[in-house]
Design a protein around this motif. Sequence first.
Motif, PDB file in Angstrom:
ATOM      1  N   LEU A   8       0.836  -1.190   0.000  1.00  0.00           N
ATOM      2  CA  LEU A   8       0.000   0.000   0.000  1.00  0.00           C
ATOM      3  C   LEU A   8       0.870   1.240   0.000  1.00  0.00           C
ATOM      4  N   PHE A   9       0.236   2.390  -0.243  1.00  0.00           N
ATOM      5  CA  PHE A   9       0.915   3.677  -0.176  1.00  0.00           C
ATOM      6  C   PHE A   9       0.416   4.471   1.018  1.00  0.00           C
ATOM      7  N   SER A  10       1.254   5.387   1.488  1.00  0.00           N
ATOM      8  CA  SER A  10       0.878   6.286   2.573  1.00  0.00           C
ATOM      9  C   SER A  10       1.546   7.629   2.348  1.00  0.00           C
ATOM     10  N   SER A  11       0.896   8.679   2.817  1.00  0.00           N
ATOM     11  CA  SER A  11       1.491  10.014   2.720  1.00  0.00           C
ATOM     12  C   SER A  11       2.368  10.340   3.927  1.00  0.00           C
ATOM     13  N   THR A  12       2.383   9.452   4.918  1.00  0.00           N
ATOM     14  CA  THR A  12       3.214   9.626   6.112  1.00  0.00           C
ATOM     15  C   THR A  12       4.056   8.375   6.332  1.00  0.00           C
ATOM     16  N   ASN A  13       5.125   8.511   7.075  1.00  0.00           N
ATOM     17  CA  ASN A  13       5.980   7.376   7.376  1.00  0.00           C
ATOM     18  C   ASN A  13       5.140   6.292   8.060  1.00  0.00           C
ATOM     19  N   PRO A  14       5.060   5.095   7.477  1.00  0.00           N
ATOM     20  CA  PRO A  14       4.071   4.123   7.944  1.00  0.00           C
ATOM     21  C   PRO A  14       4.372   3.541   9.319  1.00  0.00           C
ATOM     22  N   ASP A  15       3.285   3.346  10.069  1.00  0.00           N
ATOM     23  CA  ASP A  15       3.344   2.611  11.330  1.00  0.00           C
ATOM     24  C   ASP A  15       2.041   1.829  11.454  1.00  0.00           C
ATOM     25  N   SER A  16       1.748   1.280  12.608  1.00  0.00           N
ATOM     26  CA  SER A  16       0.589   0.414  12.772  1.00  0.00           C
ATOM     27  C   SER A  16      -0.738   1.149  12.619  1.00  0.00           C
ATOM     28  N   SER A  17      -0.729   2.480  12.718  1.00  0.00           N
ATOM     29  CA  SER A  17      -1.966   3.249  12.601  1.00  0.00           C
ATOM     30  C   SER A  17      -2.089   3.978  11.261  1.00  0.00           C
ATOM     31  N   THR A  18      -1.197   3.670  10.332  1.00  0.00           N
ATOM     32  CA  THR A  18      -1.175   4.366   9.050  1.00  0.00           C
ATOM     33  C   THR A  18      -2.457   4.143   8.250  1.00  0.00           C
ATOM     34  N   THR A  19      -2.952   5.226   7.649  1.00  0.00           N
ATOM     35  CA  THR A  19      -4.080   5.151   6.723  1.00  0.00           C
ATOM     36  C   THR A  19      -3.549   5.142   5.301  1.00  0.00           C
ATOM     37  N   ALA A  20      -3.996   4.206   4.491  1.00  0.00           N
ATOM     38  CA  ALA A  20      -3.487   4.071   3.129  1.00  0.00           C
ATOM     39  C   ALA A  20      -3.872   5.271   2.271  1.00  0.00           C
ATOM     40  N   TYR A  21      -2.962   5.658   1.387  1.00  0.00           N
ATOM     41  CA  TYR A  21      -3.218   6.683   0.377  1.00  0.00           C
ATOM     42  C   TYR A  21      -3.726   5.963  -0.865  1.00  0.00           C
ATOM     43  N   THR A  22      -4.970   6.221  -1.252  1.00  0.00           N
ATOM     44  CA  THR A  22      -5.605   5.436  -2.316  1.00  0.00           C
ATOM     45  C   THR A  22      -5.914   6.225  -3.576  1.00  0.00           C
ATOM     46  N   ASP A  23      -5.703   7.539  -3.590  1.00  0.00           N
ATOM     47  CA  ASP A  23      -5.996   8.326  -4.789  1.00  0.00           C
ATOM     48  C   ASP A  23      -5.199   7.793  -5.971  1.00  0.00           C
ATOM     49  N   GLY A  24      -5.888   7.524  -7.077  1.00  0.00           N
ATOM     50  CA  GLY A  24      -5.219   7.090  -8.295  1.00  0.00           C
ATOM     51  C   GLY A  24      -4.762   5.653  -8.292  1.00  0.00           C
ATOM     52  N   THR A  25      -5.160   4.861  -7.286  1.00  0.00           N
ATOM     53  CA  THR A  25      -4.681   3.485  -7.200  1.00  0.00           C
ATOM     54  C   THR A  25      -5.765   2.483  -7.589  1.00  0.00           C
ATOM     55  N   SER A  26      -5.320   1.348  -8.086  1.00  0.00           N
ATOM     56  CA  SER A  26      -6.203   0.246  -8.430  1.00  0.00           C
ATOM     57  C   SER A  26      -5.470  -1.050  -8.121  1.00  0.00           C
ATOM     58  N   ILE A  27      -6.149  -1.979  -7.463  1.00  0.00           N
ATOM     59  CA  ILE A  27      -5.541  -3.257  -7.102  1.00  0.00           C
ATOM     60  C   ILE A  27      -6.337  -4.386  -7.743  1.00  0.00           C
ATOM     61  N   ALA A  28      -5.648  -5.242  -8.504  1.00  0.00           N
ATOM     62  CA  ALA A  28      -6.280  -6.397  -9.140  1.00  0.00           C
ATOM     63  C   ALA A  28      -5.277  -7.539  -9.183  1.00  0.00           C
ATOM     64  N   SER A  29      -5.705  -8.722  -8.763  1.00  0.00           N
ATOM     65  CA  SER A  29      -4.856  -9.922  -8.774  1.00  0.00           C
ATOM     66  C   SER A  29      -3.526  -9.666  -8.079  1.00  0.00           C
ATOM     67  N   ASN A  30      -3.588  -9.004  -6.927  1.00  0.00           N
ATOM     68  CA  ASN A  30      -2.415  -8.726  -6.094  1.00  0.00           C
ATOM     69  C   ASN A  30      -1.433  -7.754  -6.738  1.00  0.00           C
ATOM     70  N   VAL A  31      -1.874  -7.062  -7.799  1.00  0.00           N
ATOM     71  CA  VAL A  31      -1.026  -6.060  -8.450  1.00  0.00           C
ATOM     72  C   VAL A  31      -1.637  -4.690  -8.204  1.00  0.00           C
ATOM     73  N   ILE A  32      -0.823  -3.772  -7.685  1.00  0.00           N
ATOM     74  CA  ILE A  32      -1.295  -2.411  -7.477  1.00  0.00           C
ATOM     75  C   ILE A  32      -0.819  -1.533  -8.630  1.00  0.00           C
ATOM     76  N   SER A  33      -1.753  -0.806  -9.246  1.00  0.00           N
ATOM     77  CA  SER A  33      -1.436   0.162 -10.299  1.00  0.00           C
ATOM     78  C   SER A  33      -1.669   1.556  -9.751  1.00  0.00           C
ATOM     79  N   PHE A  34      -0.906   2.512 -10.257  1.00  0.00           N
ATOM     80  CA  PHE A  34      -0.937   3.851  -9.678  1.00  0.00           C
ATOM     81  C   PHE A  34      -0.798   4.887 -10.773  1.00  0.00           C
ATOM     82  N   THR A  35      -1.830   5.742 -10.929  1.00  0.00           N
ATOM     83  CA  THR A  35      -1.746   6.923 -11.778  1.00  0.00           C
ATOM     84  C   THR A  35      -1.566   8.118 -10.869  1.00  0.00           C
TER      85      THR A  35
END
Length: 277
Positions: A8-35
Amino acid sequence: SFTGHPVLFSSTNPDSSTTAYTDGTSIASNVISFTVPHNAPDTLYYYCQNHPTSMNGSISITTDETKADPYAWKNVLALPLVGSSNDVSASIACTQTNYSITDNNNASASNDTSNFYSGSFEFDGDADSLTFTTSSDLSLDGDFTIEFWINLDTITVDTQHPSPITMPTDGSAVSQVYIQSTNDYFGLYKSGNIVTTGNNSALTGVWQHVAFTRSGSTCYAFLDGVLKNTATSTATFGGTTGTFRIGSFNGGGGDVDGYMQDLRIYKGVAKYTSDFV
């Protein structure tokens, strides 16, 4: 990504409470694509969802706007109209699915004239059009951008003024980008003009870039990169179902006589709010 351990992506240094950054992302068959979004932070962090503190890293986000479209992630329709009428929006925005376009009557690829890429699509003014079944992505209820290139042979009325773009009704009225053939202008229309490029601005025998955008409640009309007019409207342009048509009002009236190229629609962003040439 490994099954059960997605990256996953994050806008902050990741830790256990990190919220994923999902803008422009797509996940299919375990592959993440990112525009990459135009408003993405300069640094993004990638991490394993199950091991955010021990399996992570960072990437720098840069966009060369002379070579890449910073608003690509908001693109919902992209017709180059060179060689075919195919929609290529899924190649521009990874979250998008291409529409299946139908060529009607004599609408066809042409090498007669082009602004870019040595080709365009010809509409002969006699029931030519491109159609497809629309979706909620093309129901424009907020910020948006509609843009295309057009080279008109004539500007004439049959049963309707020529309509380069006709959107199905949202339940209240059909929406159009049309050419007013009495005063020769391009207009964004729904139950009346919303905003136009101004009298005597639509020409024949020359390529023109037409763009309509909305930011907030302000609609903008551009011609060849120059802001022509603004107006206020919160109308929804286009329904979530029905036939979306290019090159004609209804396939038997309001027919465009000329050539079109590089039609794009973006939902959720006004690419232009001031002169851009």
